[in-house]
Scaffold this active site. Structure first.
Site, PDB file in Angstrom:
ATOM      1  N   GLU A  91       0.830  -1.206   0.000  1.00  0.00           N
ATOM      2  CA  GLU A  91       0.000   0.000   0.000  1.00  0.00           C
ATOM      3  C   GLU A  91       0.863   1.254   0.000  1.00  0.00           C
ATOM      4  O   GLU A  91       1.967   1.253   0.551  1.00  0.00           O
ATOM      5  CB  GLU A  91      -0.899   0.010   1.248  1.00  0.00           C
ATOM      6  CG  GLU A  91      -1.936  -1.098   1.212  1.00  0.00           C
ATOM      7  CD  GLU A  91      -2.791  -1.191   2.476  1.00  0.00           C
ATOM      8  OE1 GLU A  91      -3.926  -1.658   2.366  1.00  0.00           O
ATOM      9  OE2 GLU A  91      -2.330  -0.810   3.563  1.00  0.00           O
ATOM     10  N   CYS A 111       3.309   8.535   0.851  1.00  0.00           N
ATOM     11  CA  CYS A 111       3.935   7.648   1.831  1.00  0.00           C
ATOM     12  C   CYS A 111       4.119   6.295   1.122  1.00  0.00           C
ATOM     13  O   CYS A 111       3.133   5.654   0.750  1.00  0.00           O
ATOM     14  CB  CYS A 111       2.963   7.559   3.008  1.00  0.00           C
ATOM     15  SG  CYS A 111       3.434   6.424   4.260  1.00  0.00           S
ATOM     16  N   CYS A 118       6.785  -6.768   7.289  1.00  0.00           N
ATOM     17  CA  CYS A 118       7.968  -6.269   8.007  1.00  0.00           C
ATOM     18  C   CYS A 118       8.371  -7.307   9.042  1.00  0.00           C
ATOM     19  O   CYS A 118       7.517  -7.904   9.693  1.00  0.00           O
ATOM     20  CB  CYS A 118       7.661  -4.943   8.696  1.00  0.00           C
ATOM     21  SG  CYS A 118       9.101  -4.240   9.536  1.00  0.00           S
ATOM     22  N   CYS A 122       7.099  -4.485  15.661  1.00  0.00           N
ATOM     23  CA  CYS A 122       6.869  -3.515  16.741  1.00  0.00           C
ATOM     24  C   CYS A 122       5.469  -3.770  17.304  1.00  0.00           C
ATOM     25  O   CYS A 122       4.537  -4.064  16.551  1.00  0.00           O
ATOM     26  CB  CYS A 122       6.967  -2.088  16.215  1.00  0.00           C
ATOM     27  SG  CYS A 122       8.583  -1.717  15.520  1.00  0.00           S
ATOM     28  N   CYS A 125       2.297  -1.873  15.711  1.00  0.00           N
ATOM     29  CA  CYS A 125       2.186  -1.651  14.262  1.00  0.00           C
ATOM     30  C   CYS A 125       1.494  -2.806  13.541  1.00  0.00           C
ATOM     31  O   CYS A 125       1.858  -3.973  13.725  1.00  0.00           O
ATOM     32  CB  CYS A 125       3.585  -1.440  13.688  1.00  0.00           C
ATOM     33  SG  CYS A 125       3.596  -1.295  11.899  1.00  0.00           S
ATOM     34  N   CYS A 346      -0.710   6.312   9.884  1.00  0.00           N
ATOM     35  CA  CYS A 346       0.573   5.709  10.241  1.00  0.00           C
ATOM     36  C   CYS A 346       0.404   4.380  10.966  1.00  0.00           C
ATOM     37  O   CYS A 346      -0.315   4.314  11.958  1.00  0.00           O
ATOM     38  CB  CYS A 346       1.294   6.638  11.213  1.00  0.00           C
ATOM     39  SG  CYS A 346       2.537   7.596  10.449  1.00  0.00           S
TER      40      CYS A 346
HETATM   41  N1  SAH Z   1       9.704   0.915   9.486  1.00  0.00           N
HETATM   42  C1  SAH Z   1       9.866   2.310   9.492  1.00  0.00           C
HETATM   43  C2  SAH Z   1       8.934   3.027   8.543  1.00  0.00           C
HETATM   44  C3  SAH Z   1       7.524   2.526   8.458  1.00  0.00           C
HETATM   45  S1  SAH Z   1       6.529   2.808   9.885  1.00  0.00           S
HETATM   46  C4  SAH Z   1       9.752   2.861  10.916  1.00  0.00           C
HETATM   47  O1  SAH Z   1       9.362   2.118  11.790  1.00  0.00           O
HETATM   48  O2  SAH Z   1      10.087   4.019  11.107  1.00  0.00           O
HETATM   49  C5  SAH Z   1       6.172   4.545   9.744  1.00  0.00           C
HETATM   50  C6  SAH Z   1       5.840   5.235  11.058  1.00  0.00           C
HETATM   51  O3  SAH Z   1       4.581   4.798  11.563  1.00  0.00           O
HETATM   52  C7  SAH Z   1       6.864   4.967  12.159  1.00  0.00           C
HETATM   53  O4  SAH Z   1       7.222   6.147  12.817  1.00  0.00           O
HETATM   54  C8  SAH Z   1       6.075   4.052  13.068  1.00  0.00           C
HETATM   55  O5  SAH Z   1       6.582   4.044  14.360  1.00  0.00           O
HETATM   56  C9  SAH Z   1       4.695   4.616  12.961  1.00  0.00           C
HETATM   57  N2  SAH Z   1       3.631   3.732  13.441  1.00  0.00           N
HETATM   58  C10 SAH Z   1       3.613   2.391  13.385  1.00  0.00           C
HETATM   59  N3  SAH Z   1       2.468   1.916  13.933  1.00  0.00           N
HETATM   60  C11 SAH Z   1       1.752   2.992  14.350  1.00  0.00           C
HETATM   61  C12 SAH Z   1       0.472   3.147  14.980  1.00  0.00           C
HETATM   62  N4  SAH Z   1      -0.288   2.104  15.263  1.00  0.00           N
HETATM   63  N5  SAH Z   1       0.060   4.403  15.262  1.00  0.00           N
HETATM   64  C13 SAH Z   1       0.806   5.470  14.949  1.00  0.00           C
HETATM   65  N6  SAH Z   1       2.011   5.386  14.331  1.00  0.00           N
HETATM   66  C14 SAH Z   1       2.482   4.156  14.035  1.00  0.00           C
HETATM   67 FE1  SF4 Z   2       8.173  -2.509  10.790  1.00  0.00          FE
HETATM   68 FE2  SF4 Z   2       5.954  -1.293  11.632  1.00  0.00          FE
HETATM   69 FE3  SF4 Z   2       8.077  -1.485  13.253  1.00  0.00          FE
HETATM   70 FE4  SF4 Z   2       8.176   0.177  11.097  1.00  0.00          FE
HETATM   71  S1  SF4 Z   2       6.809   0.359  12.864  1.00  0.00           S
HETATM   72  S2  SF4 Z   2       9.763  -1.291  11.794  1.00  0.00           S
HETATM   73  S3  SF4 Z   2       6.932  -1.041   9.639  1.00  0.00           S
HETATM   74  S4  SF4 Z   2       6.858  -3.216  12.457  1.00  0.00           S
END
Ligand code: SAH
Ligand code: SF4
Length: 360
Positions: A91, A111, A118, A122, A125, A346
């Protein structure tokens, strides 16, 4: 098997041309027709011999995607779902401009994704819940930009690697894509209008600084110390806090480009007065601005354990946190939640249908 022509750097295209008995200079012509002329087939390149056009058709694919679908949010955000040629899906999100001043009003930010899924998982996410499928090729990264421009008939001005995946774990392909996108002769995206967001892959932050790619760096910090960060982001076990901060200091020293700290506010976890104190101290070590991100809950992935307990901080708390940072002299902004109604905000990119399939 046919290759994808947008995976090639100009030097690699020159090498290919020499190998098929053609002069090197045709590489520039071909690149120009692909990225500026936006041809739909190699047959449309009128300034090269017909035999070469035929050879390109035999050896290369021009487009990366099998299909494109879109979803429109009530706030103007558009989510694009691209089906890749191996059946995976990714996406991208076109974010409407949040600014009112003249200079920024025409900003059109895409974006983009760097990986299908991934591996870093995290806790907050949705993409992490899909697990890692594969790295995207340079062609698949660049084609997200070209496909969106084609469909919307508007040029993009900014790119953020904040879609699916960890861009610094797909370093070489992201680098090739950035080189194509910022190539001054192709005029796709201006230098430093691309932001790479990383969860903190320390050795690759150092490499990024050494390679001096024309990008900006955002670090998903989310906690001002190791223990809490490790709970939120398991990858912090491998890339520890102190070394990570040293790597962004090194990045700044080498590139003289300020860094953005991304900080999701979770209720009662990282939104306390002591967190402000620590964060302010860090933000003074390296020229930084802090982006405060509201937590977008991901109930549709059915989180368990620690992840299930994560709650968004209230609006009032976010405002207080921001004001306290400002009082400490730390530049700080609050990010909006564009596209929330279509799961395009995000961290929500996870192809709901795929999450449901995984959980069945
Ligand atoms: N993997 C990279 C880029 C993709 S994630 C990273 O982690 O930076 C892009 C952004 O979305 C990151 O700052 C991440 O921490 C944030 N993000 C992930 N899950 C989220 C959520 N549930 N609510 C708000 N931001 C989130
Ligand atoms: Fe991967 Fe989501 Fe963590 Fe970014 S925030 S490193 S996309 S698991």
């Amino acid at each position: 098997m046919k290759k994808y022509i947008k995976n090639l750097t100009i030097t690699e295209l020159q090498e290919y041309l020499v190998s098929v008995g053609q002069p090197k200079y045709r590489a520039k012509q071909i690149f120009h027709e692909i990225f500026v002329g936006r041809i739909n087939t190699f047959d449309e390149i009128s300034n090269i011999p017909k035999a070469l056009r035929q050879k390109l058709i035999e050896d290369f694919n021009l487009f990366s995607f099998k299909s494109t679908r879109t979803q429109h949010s009530s706030d103007g955000t558009i989510k694009f779902l691209f089906e890749l040629n191996d059946g995976s899906a990714i996406e991208s999100v076109l974010i409407p401009c949040e600014y009112t001043d003249e200079d920024k009003r025409n900003r059109r930010t895409l974006c983009v994704s760097s990986q299908a899924g991934c591996a870093l998982d995290c806790s907050f996410c949705a993409t992490g819940k899909l697990k890692f499928k594969r790295n995207l090729t340079a062609s698949e990264i660049v084609d997200q930009v070209l496909a969106v421009e084609k469909q919307t008939r508007h040029k993009l001005t900014n790119i953020v690697f904040m879609g699916m995946g960890e861009p610094l774990l797909n370093y070489d392909n992201v680098k090739t894509a950035v080189e194509i996108l910022t190539n001054p002769e192709l005029q796709l995206i201006k230098k430093r209008k691309i932001t790479i967001s990383t969860s903190g892959v320390t050795p690759k932050i150092i490499k990024l600084a050494d390679d001096n790619l024309p990008v900006k760096l955002a670090l998903s910090l989310h906690a001002p110390e190791q223990e809490l960060r490790k709970q939120l982001m398991p990858s912090a076990e491998k890339w520890k806090f102190d070394k990570l901060i040293e790597s962004v200091e090194y990045y700044y020293k080498k590139t003289k480009t300020p860094i953005t700290f991304e900080y999701i506010l979770f209720e009662g976890l990282n939104d306390r007065a002591e967190d402000i104190k620590r964060l302010s101290k860090l933000a003074k070590r390296v020229p930084t601005k802090v982006n405060l991100i509201p937590f977008h809950t991901i109930e549709f992935t059915h989180p368990t354990g620690f992840a299930a307990g994560l709650k968004p901080a209230s609006k009032g708390k976010i405002q207080w946190f921001r004001m306290e940072l400002l009082k400490n002299g730390v530049q700080s902004f609050q990010r909006t939640s564009s596209g929330l109604d279509i799961d395009a905000a995000c961290g929500q990119l996870a192809l709901k249908s795929q999450v449901q399939i995984i959980q069945q």
